[in-house]
Design a protein around this motif. Structure first.
Motif, PDB file in Angstrom:
ATOM      1  N   GLN A   1       0.738  -1.114   0.029  1.00  0.00           N
ATOM      2  CA  GLN A   1       0.050  -0.048   0.140  1.00  0.00           C
ATOM      3  C   GLN A   1       0.862   1.094  -0.027  1.00  0.00           C
ATOM      4  O   GLN A   1       0.540   2.224  -0.801  1.00  0.00           O
ATOM      5  N   GLY A   2       1.930   1.318   0.946  1.00  0.00           N
ATOM      6  CA  GLY A   2       2.843   2.448   0.767  1.00  0.00           C
ATOM      7  C   GLY A   2       4.211   1.990   0.215  1.00  0.00           C
ATOM      8  O   GLY A   2       4.107   1.278  -0.522  1.00  0.00           O
ATOM      9  N   ASN A   3       5.321   2.948   0.861  1.00  0.00           N
ATOM     10  CA  ASN A   3       6.620   2.468   0.218  1.00  0.00           C
ATOM     11  C   ASN A   3       7.447   2.416   1.573  1.00  0.00           C
ATOM     12  O   ASN A   3       8.678   2.737   1.089  1.00  0.00           O
ATOM     13  N   VAL A   4       7.053   2.275   2.669  1.00  0.00           N
ATOM     14  CA  VAL A   4       7.981   2.350   3.759  1.00  0.00           C
ATOM     15  C   VAL A   4       8.485   0.983   3.920  1.00  0.00           C
ATOM     16  O   VAL A   4       7.590  -0.042   4.079  1.00  0.00           O
TER      17      VAL A   4
ATOM     18  N   ASP B   1       8.658   5.051  14.806  1.00  0.00           N
ATOM     19  CA  ASP B   1       8.314   5.804  13.764  1.00  0.00           C
ATOM     20  C   ASP B   1       8.307   7.361  14.051  1.00  0.00           C
ATOM     21  O   ASP B   1       7.587   7.824  14.681  1.00  0.00           O
TER      22      ASP B   1
ATOM     23  N   ALA C   1       6.844   9.617  12.300  1.00  0.00           N
ATOM     24  CA  ALA C   1       5.962  10.104  11.802  1.00  0.00           C
ATOM     25  C   ALA C   1       4.693   9.894  12.988  1.00  0.00           C
ATOM     26  O   ALA C   1       3.616  10.215  12.834  1.00  0.00           O
TER      27      ALA C   1
ATOM     28  N   GLY D   1       3.151   7.139  13.665  1.00  0.00           N
ATOM     29  CA  GLY D   1       1.987   6.467  13.340  1.00  0.00           C
ATOM     30  C   GLY D   1       0.803   5.653  14.355  1.00  0.00           C
ATOM     31  O   GLY D   1      -0.189   6.222  14.441  1.00  0.00           O
TER      32      GLY D   1
ATOM     33  N   LEU E   1       4.406   1.810  13.118  1.00  0.00           N
ATOM     34  CA  LEU E   1       4.227   2.247  11.545  1.00  0.00           C
ATOM     35  C   LEU E   1       2.643   2.423  11.534  1.00  0.00           C
ATOM     36  O   LEU E   1       1.814   1.300  11.639  1.00  0.00           O
ATOM     37  N   ASP E   2       2.144   3.313  10.832  1.00  0.00           N
ATOM     38  CA  ASP E   2       0.601   3.438  10.334  1.00  0.00           C
ATOM     39  C   ASP E   2       0.567   2.245   9.059  1.00  0.00           C
ATOM     40  O   ASP E   2       1.495   2.272   8.356  1.00  0.00           O
TER      41      ASP E   2
ATOM     42  N   SER F   1      -0.960   1.733   6.670  1.00  0.00           N
ATOM     43  CA  SER F   1      -1.024   2.270   5.260  1.00  0.00           C
ATOM     44  C   SER F   1       0.091   2.697   4.758  1.00  0.00           C
ATOM     45  O   SER F   1       0.435   2.734   3.469  1.00  0.00           O
ATOM     46  N   SER F   2       1.178   2.838   5.533  1.00  0.00           N
ATOM     47  CA  SER F   2       2.530   3.438   5.072  1.00  0.00           C
ATOM     48  C   SER F   2       3.465   2.256   4.603  1.00  0.00           C
ATOM     49  O   SER F   2       4.655   2.498   4.147  1.00  0.00           O
TER      50      SER F   2
END
Length: 351
Positions: free
Chosen positions: A33-36, A124, A126, A128, A171-172, A174-175
């Motif tokens: 879904q994401g790119n992490v 993380d 961010a 998340g 992490l979220d 979705s990431s």
């Protein structure tokens, strides 16, 4: 009865609720879904000491499982790297582990005799998904618990634990683009045939069912022993872990209960051909062939070519190559469910 002893008696209940909270949280994302780049963080429970342990190492997970720890699922996903390391320490006198984002705390505990184990994972940047920390004032081992579940946090607080806020962040989902660690499904089984046979026998008994000899005797497996033997023979023919094939089969069939589009007589133990949109399930001529097709499909996922046997997997093709190399990576690829890999691991580390 003291409050300490009362809490000791509650430990099995707490462990069960904690495991349910982790396995039902559903943090395993449908990858890509994401790119992490992410690291799966495994959570284990020691029923003898009450300690929870967190690790990104599949080999440590396997080793602790053999030592009697209980696998409780993927607790969260950590970034491969960030500006906020989480340090892990071990107390050689009590056997307890501790985790902290504070380098000063880490160095202080090392000076007091704790063994510094370096960076365990990363938080993380961010922020998340928060990891809530709780402290148990009545114990000396397993004094801290970490969870992404606010419900678990609140439940432990209701039992007398102290809420200590957010320890770090996962992490979220979705990431997440890919998971770089995990439990490989290629290789040699970490559980013996005897262990798998005993597990299946016990699981069927717990569900009030007998092995379906009336179905599988005509397909090469008249009892549990022959069924598991066919499974191991097929797995070893393609270099796939037999215990993973077993665990995946039990997830897909509900311990041979079936009940969906795939019928027992199809000898299809991994849902090949069956899709959410109503695809026609594949049928195989024997128990061995059904397991061999499953092994070939997994081998293709891992990008191993050519096959070691004549192709019986009706959906085999290069289009499958590289989809996943770990059990965790089967989430969102083999099956659409985001917790699919975790459900396989729960059985794998319960054998």
């Amino acid at each position: 009865m003291t409050r300490h002893n009362a809490f000791q008696k509650l430990l099995p209940l707490v462990a069960g609720l904690v495991a349910a909270a982790v396995l039902s949280f559903g943090v395993a994302p449908a990858f890509a879904q994401g790119n992490v780049q992410a690291v799966a963080m495994y959570r284990l429970y020691n029923p003898y000491t009450g300690e929870h342990l967190y690790t990104s190492s599949a080999s440590e997970l396997s080793s602790l499982d053999r030592a009697g720890w209980r696998y409780e699922g993927i607790g969260w996903y950590a970034p491969l790297e960030s500006s906020a390391p989480v340090y892990r320490l071990y107390n050689p006198y009590s056997g307890d582990h501790h985790y902290t984002t504070s380098l000063d705390e880490y160095n202080s505990l090392v000076s007091l005799g704790w063994s510094g184990e370096g960076v365990g994972w990363y938080s993380d940047d961010a922020q998340g998904v928060p990891l809530y920390r709780q402290f148990n004032p009545y114990e000396k081992i397993g004094t801290h618990n970490y969870t992404t579940s606010s419900a678990e946090n609140d439940y432990l607080v209701s039992l007398g634990w102290h809420a200590e806020g957010t320890a770090w962040y996962g992490l979220d989902p979705s990431s997440v683009g890919s998971v770089v660690n995990g439990t490989p499904f290629m290789g040699t089984s970490e559980h013996s045939r005897e262990q798998v046979k005993a597990n299946l026998t016990a699981a069927l008994k717990a569900r009030g069912r007998d092995f379906p000899s009336d179905v599988y005797a005509q397909y090469g497996a008249s009892n549990v022993d022959e069924f598991v033997d066919r499974l191991f023979e097929a797995a070893e023919a393609e270099g796939v872990r037999a215990d993973v094939i077993y665990a995946q089969s039990m997830v897909e069939t509900g311990y041979l209960g079936f009940g969906g589009a795939v019928k027992p007589e199809y000898c299809n133990f991994s849902g090949l051909g069956a899709t959410d949109s109503g695809g026609e399930p594949n049928r195989f001529s024997s128990v061995y062939e059904g397991f061999l097709a499953q092994a070939q499909h997994l081998r293709a996922y891992a990008g191993y070519a050519p096959l070691s046997s004549i192709i019986v997997d009706q959906r085999y093709g290069t289009w499958l190559f590289g989809r996943a190399t770990t059990v965790e990576g089967l989430s969102g690829t083999w099956a659409s469910g985001t917790g699919y890999g975790a459900s396989i691991l729960a059985i794998l580390y319960g054998i």
